[in-house]
Design a protein around this motif. Structure first.
Motif, PDB file in Angstrom:
ATOM      1  N   UNK A 105      12.711  46.497  65.174  1.00 45.26           N
ATOM      2  CA  UNK A 105      11.537  47.185  64.622  1.00 45.26           C
ATOM      3  C   UNK A 105      10.471  47.333  65.701  1.00 45.26           C
ATOM      4  N   UNK A 106       9.731  48.439  65.654  1.00 36.07           N
ATOM      5  CA  UNK A 106       8.665  48.677  66.625  1.00 36.07           C
ATOM      6  C   UNK A 106       7.323  48.199  66.086  1.00 36.07           C
ATOM      7  N   UNK A 107       6.603  47.433  66.903  1.00 36.60           N
ATOM      8  CA  UNK A 107       5.266  46.955  66.571  1.00 36.60           C
ATOM      9  C   UNK A 107       4.319  47.478  67.646  1.00 36.60           C
ATOM     10  N   UNK A 108       3.238  48.110  67.226  1.00 31.87           N
ATOM     11  CA  UNK A 108       2.333  48.769  68.176  1.00 31.87           C
ATOM     12  C   UNK A 108       1.196  47.853  68.612  1.00 31.87           C
ATOM     13  N   UNK A 109       0.812  47.975  69.877  1.00 31.39           N
ATOM     14  CA  UNK A 109      -0.349  47.278  70.431  1.00 31.39           C
ATOM     15  C   UNK A 109      -1.349  48.325  70.895  1.00 31.39           C
ATOM     16  N   UNK A 127      11.060  37.927  68.287  1.00 31.23           N
ATOM     17  CA  UNK A 127      11.757  38.323  67.063  1.00 31.23           C
ATOM     18  C   UNK A 127      12.853  39.345  67.340  1.00 31.23           C
ATOM     19  N   UNK A 128      13.009  39.741  68.598  1.00 36.61           N
ATOM     20  CA  UNK A 128      13.960  40.796  68.921  1.00 36.61           C
ATOM     21  C   UNK A 128      13.428  42.167  68.570  1.00 36.61           C
ATOM     22  N   UNK A 129      12.126  42.236  68.245  1.00 37.30           N
ATOM     23  CA  UNK A 129      11.497  43.514  67.922  1.00 37.30           C
ATOM     24  C   UNK A 129      11.059  44.211  69.213  1.00 37.30           C
ATOM     25  N   UNK A 130      10.486  45.395  69.080  1.00 35.35           N
ATOM     26  CA  UNK A 130      10.178  46.239  70.228  1.00 35.35           C
ATOM     27  C   UNK A 130       8.664  46.416  70.356  1.00 35.35           C
ATOM     28  N   UNK A 131       8.134  46.153  71.538  1.00 37.64           N
ATOM     29  CA  UNK A 131       6.709  46.326  71.812  1.00 37.64           C
ATOM     30  C   UNK A 131       6.434  47.803  72.071  1.00 37.64           C
ATOM     31  N   UNK A 234      16.756  46.901  73.448  1.00 38.88           N
ATOM     32  CA  UNK A 234      15.452  47.484  73.780  1.00 38.88           C
ATOM     33  C   UNK A 234      14.362  46.488  73.392  1.00 38.88           C
ATOM     34  N   UNK A 235      13.441  46.221  74.320  1.00 33.00           N
ATOM     35  CA  UNK A 235      12.349  45.288  74.031  1.00 33.00           C
ATOM     36  C   UNK A 235      10.975  45.921  74.230  1.00 33.00           C
ATOM     37  N   UNK A 236      10.913  47.047  74.918  1.00 29.40           N
ATOM     38  CA  UNK A 236       9.644  47.690  75.235  1.00 29.40           C
ATOM     39  C   UNK A 236       9.831  49.197  75.201  1.00 29.40           C
ATOM     40  N   UNK A 237       8.922  49.882  74.516  1.00 28.64           N
ATOM     41  CA  UNK A 237       9.020  51.335  74.428  1.00 28.64           C
ATOM     42  C   UNK A 237       7.696  51.944  74.876  1.00 28.64           C
TER      43      UNK A 237
END
Length: 251
Positions: A105-109, A127-131, A234-237
């Motif tokens: 899942x993508x979480x935005x900063x 969490x294996x989510x994507x920044x 994928x860890x960073x988008x």
């Protein structure tokens, strides 16, 4: 290795010359001796991992176990140790997991560089989510486009940028916003001049959760989920600047 300095008093074979002038040597037909190539320096192979093939957040965990009091970085004189960074990011990972964030899942900063950004970044990756970083200079339309493209449900934003997010949130999938203030982790006596942006009054935008308070509310020692994250996940988008069209995601 000491440097080699030529004579600074001219050509000793012809003392009549200006002693402050070092003439160019005359050309010669004598063969030049072959020079052996220098030995290759002992450069580490960049494809090798210093402590094994592990994800970045696992390196943080190892540093937190082996050198918990060593500063991971310094914020205007305030030392944030590996132990603190690991514990804080664990706690925020718990917060995200309770909101249903899962691997992929993508979480935005949406903030400038600050300790909270680093904490959130590691928490998401644990969490294996994507920044999904969003530029802090974004206008509303730019932010809306990227949030929609990320399909992000959760955003961690600076409180002074929340008005930009609030203007577009209804057009996106965002349902939860954690806000933070840049000055929250400043030391009592900063070692550097602090920009006005960091000294601005702290605000609590309506409809948001406080990032620092959310972390503090997690019981100490509560374990964060530790999914087995493959190294090629994928860890960073991040996104291109959009110079020749709409920005495109790059993983």
């Amino acid at each position: 290795m000491s440097p080699h300095f030529g004579s600074r008093f001219g050509n000793p074979a012809n003392p009549s010359k200006d002693p402050h002038h070092d003439p160019i040597p005359a050309a010669t037909d004598a063969p030049t001796a072959a020079v052996a190539p220098a030995a290759a320096p002992d450069i580490p192979d960049p494809s090798r991992y210093r402590q094994g093939a592990h994800c970045l957040h696992e390196y943080l965990r190892r540093h937190a176990r082996t050198q918990p009091r060593k500063p991971a970085f310094i914020w205007y004189g305030r030392e944030v140790t590996y132990g603190e960074l690991d514990a804080w990011s664990d706690a925020f990972a718990v917060c995200l997991a309770e909101q249903g964030v899962v691997a992929g899942e993508r979480v935005a900063l949406f903030m400038n560089n600050c300790p909270q950004y680093i904490v959130a970044h590691f928490a998401i990756q644990k969490l294996g989510a994507v920044v999904g970083p969003c530029g802090p200079l974004f206008k509303a339309a730019e932010l809306e486009y990227q949030l929609r493209d990320l399909d992000a449900r959760i955003v961690v934003a600076a409180d002074n940028l929340q008005p930009v997010l609030a203007a577009v949130q209804a057009a996106t999938s965002v349902t939860r916003v954690y806000c933070t203030h840049y000055g929250d982790l400043l030391p009592a006596e900063p070692s550097l001049a602090v920009p006005d942006e960091l000294r601005a009054p702290r605000t609590r935008p309506a409809g948001t959760l406080d990032f620092i308070e959310a972390i503090a509310a997690v019981p100490a020692g509560k374990p964060a989920p530790c999914p087995d994250t493959p190294l090629d996940d994928v860890c960073l988008m991040t996104y291109t600047s959009g110079t020749t069209g709409l920005p495109r995601a790059r993983c």
